[in-house]
Design a protein around this motif. Structure first.
Motif, PDB file in Angstrom:
ATOM      1  N   GLY A  13      55.152  53.985  26.363  1.00  0.00           N
ATOM      2  CA  GLY A  13      56.001  53.155  25.956  1.00  0.00           C
ATOM      3  C   GLY A  13      56.505  53.613  24.461  1.00  0.00           C
ATOM      4  O   GLY A  13      57.356  53.293  24.165  1.00  0.00           O
ATOM      5  N   ALA A  14      55.306  54.146  23.974  1.00  0.00           N
ATOM      6  CA  ALA A  14      55.490  54.921  22.521  1.00  0.00           C
ATOM      7  C   ALA A  14      56.807  56.114  22.591  1.00  0.00           C
ATOM      8  O   ALA A  14      57.709  56.149  22.062  1.00  0.00           O
ATOM      9  CB  ALA A  14      54.260  55.416  21.947  1.00  0.00           C
ATOM     10  N   ILE A  15      56.757  56.867  23.711  1.00  0.00           N
ATOM     11  CA  ILE A  15      57.571  57.940  23.962  1.00  0.00           C
ATOM     12  C   ILE A  15      58.872  57.363  24.245  1.00  0.00           C
ATOM     13  O   ILE A  15      59.854  57.739  23.960  1.00  0.00           O
ATOM     14  CB  ILE A  15      56.848  58.856  25.107  1.00  0.00           C
ATOM     15  CG1 ILE A  15      55.798  59.694  24.681  1.00  0.00           C
ATOM     16  CG2 ILE A  15      58.126  59.728  25.672  1.00  0.00           C
ATOM     17  CD1 ILE A  15      55.016  60.264  25.686  1.00  0.00           C
ATOM     18  N   ALA A  16      58.867  56.269  25.306  1.00  0.00           N
ATOM     19  CA  ALA A  16      59.976  55.765  25.549  1.00  0.00           C
ATOM     20  C   ALA A  16      61.046  55.206  24.358  1.00  0.00           C
ATOM     21  O   ALA A  16      61.994  55.139  24.176  1.00  0.00           O
ATOM     22  CB  ALA A  16      60.050  54.802  26.676  1.00  0.00           C
ATOM     23  N   MET A  28      63.131  52.014  13.610  1.00  0.00           N
ATOM     24  CA  MET A  28      62.158  50.992  13.896  1.00  0.00           C
ATOM     25  C   MET A  28      60.873  51.186  13.465  1.00  0.00           C
ATOM     26  O   MET A  28      59.967  50.094  13.052  1.00  0.00           O
ATOM     27  CB  MET A  28      62.270  50.615  15.433  1.00  0.00           C
ATOM     28  CG  MET A  28      63.747  50.238  15.937  1.00  0.00           C
ATOM     29  SD  MET A  28      64.157  48.704  15.261  1.00  0.00           S
ATOM     30  CE  MET A  28      65.447  48.460  16.503  1.00  0.00           C
ATOM     31  N   GLY A  29      60.257  52.271  13.577  1.00  0.00           N
ATOM     32  CA  GLY A  29      58.674  52.658  13.170  1.00  0.00           C
ATOM     33  C   GLY A  29      58.175  52.604  14.501  1.00  0.00           C
ATOM     34  O   GLY A  29      58.338  52.370  15.564  1.00  0.00           O
ATOM     35  N   LEU A  30      56.691  53.162  14.471  1.00  0.00           N
ATOM     36  CA  LEU A  30      55.959  53.523  15.710  1.00  0.00           C
ATOM     37  C   LEU A  30      55.656  52.196  16.249  1.00  0.00           C
ATOM     38  O   LEU A  30      55.578  52.144  17.759  1.00  0.00           O
ATOM     39  CB  LEU A  30      54.704  54.282  15.151  1.00  0.00           C
ATOM     40  CG  LEU A  30      53.658  54.599  16.210  1.00  0.00           C
ATOM     41  CD1 LEU A  30      54.372  55.466  17.068  1.00  0.00           C
ATOM     42  CD2 LEU A  30      52.595  55.169  15.612  1.00  0.00           C
ATOM     43  N   LEU A  31      55.121  51.301  15.582  1.00  0.00           N
ATOM     44  CA  LEU A  31      54.616  50.031  16.325  1.00  0.00           C
ATOM     45  C   LEU A  31      55.834  49.321  16.998  1.00  0.00           C
ATOM     46  O   LEU A  31      55.685  48.902  18.253  1.00  0.00           O
ATOM     47  CB  LEU A  31      54.096  49.009  15.301  1.00  0.00           C
ATOM     48  CG  LEU A  31      53.298  47.700  15.794  1.00  0.00           C
ATOM     49  CD1 LEU A  31      52.354  48.004  16.916  1.00  0.00           C
ATOM     50  CD2 LEU A  31      52.845  46.868  14.923  1.00  0.00           C
TER      51      LEU A  31
END
Length: 84
Positions: A13-16, A28-31
Motif C-alpha cells: 500500500g505504501a509503495i502503491a 500527500m505524505g507517507l501515512l
C-alpha cells in the motif's frame, strides 16, 4: 486466491500510494500514501470481482491494482475538492 498479510498489505500500500502520488503529482505524505494504496486496492479489487469475477494476485498484481486504485481516489478527491 490468497491475499496478502497485514504487513505485506501495508508495504504494498505504501509503495502503491507513493507511485500514485508521483503519477498524479500530488503531495500527500507517507501515512496518506499507505491509506490511499490500501484503500485503492480494496476498492478496485471489489469492483473487479463484481465486474470481471476475478482480480490480479500476488505482490505485483496487488501493487498494480493499488496504484490504479490510489490514482482513481486522488482523481476523485480532486474532482470533489478542486485542484490545490
Amino acid at each position: 486466491m490468497e491475499g496478502l498479510g497485514w504487513i505485506s498489505a501495508i508495504i504494498v500500500g505504501a509503495i502503491a500510494g507513493w507511485i500514485a502520488e508521483k503519477i498524479m503529482k500530488s503531495d500527500m505524505g507517507l501515512l496518506m500514501n499507505i491509506i490511499l494504496g490500501i484503500l485503492g486496492a480494496v476498492i478496485l479489487n471489489a469492483i473487479l470481482m463484481a465486474v470481471v469475477g476475478g482480480t490480479l494476485g500476488g505482490w505485483i498484481g496487488q501493487l498494480i491494482i493499488g496504484i490504479i486504485g490510489a490514482c482513481l481516489l486522488i482523481f476523485g478527491y480532486r474532482m470533489i475538492r478542486g485542484r490545490t
